[in-house]
Design an enzyme around this catalytic site. Sequence first.
Site, PDB file in Angstrom:
ATOM      1  N   GLU A  83     -10.599  -1.975   4.195  1.00 35.27           N
ATOM      2  CA  GLU A  83      -9.227  -1.561   4.455  1.00 35.27           C
ATOM      3  C   GLU A  83      -9.034  -0.182   3.821  1.00 35.27           C
ATOM      4  OE1 GLU A  83      -6.655  -5.609   4.667  1.00 35.27           O
ATOM      5  OE2 GLU A  83      -7.230  -5.071   2.650  1.00 35.27           O
ATOM      6  N   ASP A 117       0.783  -1.248   0.000  1.00 36.58           N
ATOM      7  CA  ASP A 117       0.000   0.000   0.000  1.00 36.58           C
ATOM      8  C   ASP A 117       0.817   1.303   0.000  1.00 36.58           C
ATOM      9  OD1 ASP A 117      -1.525  -2.136   0.869  1.00 36.58           O
ATOM     10  OD2 ASP A 117      -2.294  -1.130   2.642  1.00 36.58           O
TER      11      ASP A 117
HETATM   12  C1  FRU Z   1      -4.089  -3.488   2.618  1.00 38.98           C
HETATM   13  C2  FRU Z   1      -3.498  -3.942   3.943  1.00 38.98           C
HETATM   14  C3  FRU Z   1      -3.841  -2.956   5.031  1.00 38.98           C
HETATM   15  C4  FRU Z   1      -2.755  -3.203   6.048  1.00 38.98           C
HETATM   16  C5  FRU Z   1      -1.563  -3.455   5.160  1.00 38.98           C
HETATM   17  C6  FRU Z   1      -0.561  -4.412   5.753  1.00 38.98           C
HETATM   18  O1  FRU Z   1      -3.427  -3.983   1.499  1.00 38.98           O
HETATM   19  O2  FRU Z   1      -3.967  -5.254   4.234  1.00 38.98           O
HETATM   20  O3  FRU Z   1      -5.142  -3.118   5.558  1.00 38.98           O
HETATM   21  O4  FRU Z   1      -2.570  -2.112   6.904  1.00 38.98           O
HETATM   22  O5  FRU Z   1      -2.068  -3.974   3.936  1.00 38.98           O
HETATM   23  O6  FRU Z   1       0.598  -4.450   4.978  1.00 38.98           O
END
Ligand code: FRU
Length: 480
Positions: free
Chosen positions: A198, A30
């Site tokens: 998310e 992300d």
């Molecule tokens: C989204 C996610 C978020 C989390 C991160 C962990 O892709 O699952 O919700 O904070 O990646 O790397």
Amino acid sequence: MSIRATTPSRYNELYRPQFHFSPATNWINDPNGLVYYKGEYHLFFQCHPHTTLWGPMHWGHAVSPDLIHWMPLPIALHPDPIGEIWSGSAVVDADNSSGLVPGGGLVAIFSYHDQSQGIAYSTDNGRHWAMFSGNPVLPAGGKHFRDPKVFWHPETGRWIMILAAEDRAKIYSSPNLTSWTFASEFGVEEGVRNSLWECPDLFPLELDGETQWVMIASVMGGGLHGGRGITYCVGHFDGQRFTTETRQNLWLDYGPDNYAGVTWNETPDHSRVYIGWMNNWNYANLTPTTGWRGAMTIPRVLGLRRFADGIRLIQTPVPQVEQLRDVHHSWRNQSIVPGSGLLAGLSGKTLDIVAEFQLSRASVFGFKVRKRADGSQFTALGYDVKEGVLFVDRRRSGEANFHPLFSGIHKAALAPENGRITLRILVDWSSVEVFGNHGAVAITDLIFPDQAANQLEVFSSGGDVKLLSLDIYSMKSTWA
Ligand code: FRU
């Protein structure tokens, strides 16, 4: 202008994006901490600096003067005794409301992997960070309680945090970034049902002189490819509560490879710029790159437009991408019939294509890009008139056998406007992004073609289509 990476990578490996952000080495997911500050766009991102697989999360860091040329910087946030550093955001605390940045500075707000929220601060333009000694600032609120997006809300004089909490979003507010008060929640009551949320974001956009608020979230469920996508709602936010009339899942992107995207805080021209992780959790750990894994979408300017069925989000690549345009070919008023050889002899692996078609007798038309000379490999993008959909077909795009869900066709409903369809297509060494009718819909797909697959073609089937205009630019590498 070019910024040379201060890393060993030469950014020329097979599949290495030439004008999309990717890490010099190892794993990223992300985008995090998107903020503009003192002439620099900051891009932090989830990274695992030791392997090309997801692992204990850090915040990697890069800065750019223009959202296109990125200079990699050292890791900004390392796991600490509380835990790994998952996704979050960053703000400019200009008035030192937190008491942590005398004279003003940056404050990052993130999730620890135990789902509590912490903050870190920097007084040197994000080059060095210190963890707040009072962390966490918000305790874990469940098994999935994460990805805080924080922004300043001038009308209430408060910081607002929106974060994902299981199957909904929760909103908190704070005068100082260190103590947070619950304000409201959003999602289930409004009929926006998805199993897991998310990376939510909440921001204002102007339409016809009125302010609308847009909430986006990366969700599981809702029927998009592999069950993951970015949903959005348009509504109002009063500093406490987000309300919307939207009662369905609207999608920011109809391709499989745009996830966990969020927008920049504090852009100098107040434009709302989005960037997403160009990948999909179904196969993110398996994509066939070597030495690095994961890339970002092209940054996109978001806007709103009124359509017959309501207000919808529109998106176009940031105009700065046009500075990479190099060799230009153009055509006007061509009739494209099946078997057309209009683009024979042209080649390119990084392209910006802008086309306008007038519907005629063709049932399907569009382009084949990253095509092998023998025709055995290509990615097709275009419009299916009978179905009324924009599509990307990557069934013969190259390497695909690393996961059963990779191969496929991805479609987005799109109505012609005045009998016309416009396409804007960005092609890079391992991706295609297509924007239909000036960003009314977008489809983002990863592809893994052979190096030799560099031909292109404009095609029609079932009859002719009128190509009103076509501009094809080869694109310079941002790493050259
Ligand atoms: C989204 C996610 C978020 C989390 C991160 C962990 O892709 O699952 O919700 O904070 O990646 O790397």
